[in-house]
Write an enzyme that holds these catalytic residues in place. Sequence first.
Site, mmCIF file in Angstrom:
data_model
loop_
_atom_site.group_PDB
_atom_site.id
_atom_site.type_symbol
_atom_site.label_atom_id
_atom_site.label_comp_id
_atom_site.label_asym_id
_atom_site.label_seq_id
_atom_site.Cartn_x
_atom_site.Cartn_y
_atom_site.Cartn_z
ATOM 1 N N HIS A 153 1.016 7.015 -11.426
ATOM 2 C CA HIS A 153 1.086 6.777 -9.986
ATOM 3 C C HIS A 153 -0.011 5.802 -9.564
ATOM 4 C CE1 HIS A 153 2.326 7.531 -5.940
ATOM 5 N NE2 HIS A 153 1.262 8.227 -5.580
ATOM 6 N N ASN A 158 -2.900 7.885 -0.430
ATOM 7 C CA ASN A 158 -1.632 8.007 -1.147
ATOM 8 C C ASN A 158 -0.518 7.330 -0.343
ATOM 9 O OD1 ASN A 158 0.212 8.753 -3.081
ATOM 10 N ND2 ASN A 158 -0.087 10.947 -2.865
#
Length: 207
Positions: free
Chosen positions: A159, A176
């Site tokens: 990620h 995020n």
Amino acid sequence: MTEEEFVEKVLMKSHLVDLHIQQAASSNSTSSTTGGSSSSNSTSNNTAQLVDCVNQANGYSSNGCNGGWPASCLDYASKFGITTLQNYPYVAVQKSCNVTGTNNGFKPKSWQQIPNTSKDLQNALNNSPVSVVVDASTWSNYRSGVYNGCNQTNIRLNHAVLAIGYDQLGNWIVKNSWGTGWGEQGYIRLSPNNTCGILSYNYQITA
């Protein structure tokens, strides 16, 4: 979802990560470009939202929602520019590369890979945010606080997120991409050092 389902459905595919790591190891740690486009009738030569346009059709090994790599995005933006969220809204769905508007003038000219130590990342963050790659396999249930729940003996980079700073205790502050309803208004705090592999592959725009 179970952790395995979450990894499969949400995070980068392991074979793509392996490919990007191999490419990163074989390329220079510092890249630069003069940008510009060679053809005005190609949609890839205009500004766009990165998920749609940094893809195999445009010469990159990234695969949209199924996984990408920060260096590929930097290379694309340095050549073709990047537009605003207002002009090209993020819709969390993979679509065709669809250009709207014109170049807004943002084309990174150079960037560098940050050495994988805490001190180097801190020094970089003193100047600007840093693109980092992490193991987010266990992040689905994060709500708040300083997180150290990754399996440090088996880090699986999957990620890409944005490190924006660190606090007095050395905890990393990370933005995020899962919306403000996740974590601390869309952010997570990671405990110091290489928690979740945060020191592995870090890129910072330098000009």
